[in-house]
Write a protein that holds these residues in place. Structure first.
Motif, mmCIF file in Angstrom:
data_model
loop_
_atom_site.group_PDB
_atom_site.id
_atom_site.type_symbol
_atom_site.label_atom_id
_atom_site.label_comp_id
_atom_site.label_asym_id
_atom_site.label_seq_id
_atom_site.Cartn_x
_atom_site.Cartn_y
_atom_site.Cartn_z
ATOM 1 N N SER A 122 0.584 -1.035 0.007
ATOM 2 C CA SER A 122 0.034 0.131 -0.015
ATOM 3 C C SER A 122 0.609 0.880 0.182
ATOM 4 C CB SER A 122 -1.028 0.093 1.093
ATOM 5 O OG SER A 122 -0.010 0.422 2.297
ATOM 6 N N SER A 123 0.091 2.759 -0.094
ATOM 7 C CA SER A 123 1.150 4.059 -0.288
ATOM 8 C C SER A 123 1.572 3.887 0.972
ATOM 9 C CB SER A 123 0.360 5.104 -0.604
ATOM 10 O OG SER A 123 0.777 5.828 -0.039
ATOM 11 N N LEU A 124 0.869 3.785 2.259
ATOM 12 C CA LEU A 124 2.171 3.685 3.814
ATOM 13 C C LEU A 124 2.791 2.455 3.831
ATOM 14 C CD1 LEU A 124 2.029 4.653 6.030
ATOM 15 C CD2 LEU A 124 0.104 3.206 7.167
ATOM 16 N N GLY A 125 2.693 1.454 2.911
ATOM 17 C CA GLY A 125 3.160 -0.053 3.043
ATOM 18 C C GLY A 125 5.260 0.838 3.135
ATOM 19 N N GLU A 126 4.695 1.314 1.374
ATOM 20 C CA GLU A 126 6.141 1.753 0.628
ATOM 21 C C GLU A 126 6.596 2.557 1.557
ATOM 22 O OE1 GLU A 126 4.633 2.595 -3.713
ATOM 23 O OE2 GLU A 126 3.951 0.434 -4.149
ATOM 24 N N ARG A 127 5.597 3.305 1.882
ATOM 25 C CA ARG A 127 6.804 5.088 2.786
ATOM 26 C C ARG A 127 7.290 4.302 3.872
ATOM 27 N NH1 ARG A 127 3.124 10.221 3.269
ATOM 28 N NH2 ARG A 127 4.952 11.487 4.065
ATOM 29 N N LEU A 128 7.103 3.198 4.530
ATOM 30 C CA LEU A 128 7.759 2.632 5.680
ATOM 31 C C LEU A 128 8.986 1.658 5.484
ATOM 32 C CD1 LEU A 128 4.433 1.803 7.789
ATOM 33 C CD2 LEU A 128 6.096 2.970 8.101
ATOM 34 N N ALA A 129 8.734 1.041 3.817
ATOM 35 C CA ALA A 129 9.119 0.257 3.584
ATOM 36 C C ALA A 129 10.821 1.096 3.161
ATOM 37 C CB ALA A 129 9.196 -0.461 2.017
ATOM 38 N N GLY A 130 9.902 2.550 2.585
ATOM 39 C CA GLY A 130 11.242 3.453 2.243
ATOM 40 C C GLY A 130 12.204 3.930 3.746
ATOM 41 N N LEU A 168 5.077 -10.915 -0.345
ATOM 42 C CA LEU A 168 5.882 -11.991 0.417
ATOM 43 C C LEU A 168 7.153 -11.205 0.300
ATOM 44 C CD1 LEU A 168 5.894 -15.150 1.399
ATOM 45 C CD2 LEU A 168 6.437 -15.290 -0.980
ATOM 46 N N ALA A 169 7.372 -10.909 -1.266
ATOM 47 C CA ALA A 169 9.162 -10.228 -0.868
ATOM 48 C C ALA A 169 9.421 -8.387 -0.458
ATOM 49 C CB ALA A 169 9.264 -9.450 -2.606
ATOM 50 N N MET A 170 7.595 -7.904 -0.156
ATOM 51 C CA MET A 170 8.024 -6.650 0.748
ATOM 52 C C MET A 170 8.303 -7.189 2.069
ATOM 53 S SD MET A 170 8.171 -4.189 -0.470
ATOM 54 C CE MET A 170 7.178 -2.462 0.472
ATOM 55 N N ALA A 171 7.675 -8.516 2.640
ATOM 56 C CA ALA A 171 7.943 -9.187 4.091
ATOM 57 C C ALA A 171 9.280 -9.385 3.903
ATOM 58 C CB ALA A 171 7.050 -10.209 3.586
ATOM 59 N N GLY A 172 9.683 -10.318 2.770
ATOM 60 C CA GLY A 172 11.431 -10.903 3.061
ATOM 61 C C GLY A 172 12.793 -9.363 2.741
ATOM 62 N N GLY A 173 11.938 -8.392 2.609
ATOM 63 C CA GLY A 173 12.319 -7.011 3.019
ATOM 64 C C GLY A 173 12.458 -6.598 4.858
ATOM 65 N N TRP A 174 10.957 -6.852 5.071
ATOM 66 C CA TRP A 174 11.326 -6.171 6.605
ATOM 67 C C TRP A 174 11.667 -7.182 7.355
ATOM 68 C CZ3 TRP A 174 9.786 -2.107 8.791
ATOM 69 C CH2 TRP A 174 9.525 -1.365 7.607
ATOM 70 N N PHE A 175 12.212 -8.677 6.847
ATOM 71 C CA PHE A 175 13.154 -9.886 8.192
ATOM 72 C C PHE A 175 14.047 -9.606 7.391
ATOM 73 C CE2 PHE A 175 15.745 -13.582 8.276
ATOM 74 C CZ PHE A 175 14.591 -13.595 8.765
ATOM 75 N N GLY A 176 15.093 -9.545 6.702
ATOM 76 C CA GLY A 176 16.382 -8.686 5.961
ATOM 77 C C GLY A 176 16.845 -7.405 7.407
ATOM 78 N N THR A 177 15.764 -6.290 7.259
ATOM 79 C CA THR A 177 15.745 -4.984 7.947
ATOM 80 C C THR A 177 15.921 -5.893 9.474
ATOM 81 O OG1 THR A 177 14.523 -3.587 6.291
ATOM 82 C CG2 THR A 177 15.543 -3.665 8.670
ATOM 83 N N ALA A 178 15.001 -6.933 10.026
ATOM 84 C CA ALA A 178 14.949 -6.719 11.697
ATOM 85 C C ALA A 178 16.400 -7.671 12.272
ATOM 86 C CB ALA A 178 14.541 -8.044 11.639
ATOM 87 N N ALA A 179 17.283 -8.367 10.564
ATOM 88 C CA ALA A 179 18.481 -9.328 10.627
ATOM 89 C C ALA A 179 19.382 -8.791 10.970
ATOM 90 C CB ALA A 179 18.342 -10.706 9.298
ATOM 91 N N THR A 180 19.608 -7.299 10.091
ATOM 92 C CA THR A 180 20.325 -6.199 10.179
ATOM 93 C C THR A 180 20.485 -6.108 11.526
ATOM 94 O OG1 THR A 180 20.290 -5.285 8.025
ATOM 95 C CG2 THR A 180 20.866 -4.175 9.624
ATOM 96 N N VAL A 181 19.181 -5.627 12.577
ATOM 97 C CA VAL A 181 19.718 -5.299 13.461
ATOM 98 C C VAL A 181 20.232 -5.947 14.345
ATOM 99 C CG1 VAL A 181 17.930 -4.427 15.558
ATOM 100 C CG2 VAL A 181 16.833 -3.852 13.144
ATOM 101 N N VAL A 182 19.155 -7.008 14.079
ATOM 102 C CA VAL A 182 20.214 -8.376 15.302
ATOM 103 C C VAL A 182 21.703 -8.519 15.109
ATOM 104 C CG1 VAL A 182 19.590 -10.823 15.178
ATOM 105 C CG2 VAL A 182 18.253 -9.163 15.513
ATOM 106 N N ILE A 183 22.289 -8.020 14.105
ATOM 107 C CA ILE A 183 23.468 -7.907 13.175
ATOM 108 C C ILE A 183 24.518 -7.296 14.050
ATOM 109 C CG2 ILE A 183 25.229 -8.290 11.528
ATOM 110 C CD1 ILE A 183 23.708 -9.898 10.129
ATOM 111 N N LEU A 184 23.818 -6.211 13.953
ATOM 112 C CA LEU A 184 24.347 -5.136 14.437
ATOM 113 C C LEU A 184 24.484 -5.042 16.350
ATOM 114 C CD1 LEU A 184 22.775 -2.435 12.006
ATOM 115 C CD2 LEU A 184 25.433 -2.734 12.484
#
Length: 204
Positions: A122-130, A168-184
Motif C-alpha cells: 500500500s502507499s503507507l507500506g511503501e513509505r515504511l519500506a522507504g 511476500l517479497a516486501m515481507a522478506g525486506g522486513w525480515f532482512g531489516t530485522a536481521a540487520t538490527v540483530v547483527i548490529l
C-alpha cells in the motif's frame, strides 16, 4: 499501492544491455527505467553488496541508495539524484556486461513473484519500506565488517516487492531489516566484550 507494470524489469534491462556504449551513466539508467526507477534502481545498486566487495565499494553504492530510499519514504513521484551522481558511469563503464550477467537471475526471480497482497505494498507500506530501506542504506555506508549482506538482501527484497507489487517479497525486506538490527546488536556486544577483555588484560 501502484498498479503492476506490463513490461517486466528483465525486458528493460535487456534493452539497456544491448546499448554497447561504455559511457552509460546512472542518469541514462534512471531515464530508461522511468516510473520503474525506485524499485529497479534499488535492486541494481543493492545487489552487488550481497557479495564481498573491495573496501569502499559499498560506500559508492550506498550514497545513491540513501537518496533513493529517502525519496521513496516521502513518496516522491520521480527519482532525483544530484547531477554529479547522474553523470557517474555505472559499473566503471562495464554496465552492458554487468547487465548481461544480471538479467538471467532477474528472469528466474520474476517467475516467483506476482502481484499479491495489499498491506505491505500500500502507499503507507511503501513509505515504511522507504524508511527501512534508508536505514539499510545508511548501514551500507558504514565500514562495519560482516554487516553488508543482510541490509543488501533487505533492499533487494524491498525492490522486488515494489517492482512486482508482491507483499511476500516486501515481507522478506522486513525480515532482512530485522536481521540487520540483530547483527548490529551482536557486533556491538562482541565488540564491547573484546574491549572489556583487552582493558582488563592490559590493566596494570
Amino acid at each position: 499501492m501502484t498498479e503492476p507494470h506490463n513490461e517486466r524489469l528483465s525486458d528493460i534491462l535487456k534493452r539497456l544491455a544491448q546499448d554497447h556504449n561504455p559511457d552509460l551513466t546512472l542518469g541514462d539508467v534512471v531515464r530508461a527505467l522511468g516510473e520503474r526507477g525506485f524499485g529497479a534502481l534499488i535492486l541494481l545498486l543493492a545487489a552487488p553488496n550481497i557479495i564481498p566487495l573491495p573496501p569502499g565499494s559499498s560506500f559508492i553504492f550506498g550514497v545513491p541508495l540513501v537518496f533513493i530510499t529517502a525519496q521513496l519514504m516521502i513518496k516522491q513521484d520521480k527519482v532525483w539524484l544530484p547531477q554529479k551522481l547522474m553523470n557517474a558511469k555505472v559499473g566503471g563503464g562495464r554496465l552492458p556486461y554487468l547487465l548481461n550477467r544480471l538479467v538471467p537471475y532477474v528472469v528466474k526471480v520474476e517467475r516467483l513473484l506476482k502481484p499479491r497482497g495489499t498491506l505491505l505494498t500500500s502507499s503507507l507500506g511503501e513509505r515504511l519500506a522507504g524508511l527501512a530501506g534508508l536505514f539499510c542504506a545508511i548501514i551500507l555506508l558504514l565500514p562495519i565488517p560482516g554487516a553488508n549482506m543482510a541490509p543488501a538482501l533487505a533492499l533487494c527484497c524491498f525492490a522486488l516487492g515494489l517492482i512486482e507489487q508482491d507483499d511476500l517479497a516486501m515481507a522478506g525486506g522486513w525480515f532482512g531489516t530485522a536481521a540487520t538490527v540483530v547483527i548490529l546488536i551482536l557486533l556491538y556486544l562482541f565488540g564491547t566484550a573484546i574491549f572489556a577483555f583487552l582493558s582488563n588484560w592490559l590493566a596494570p
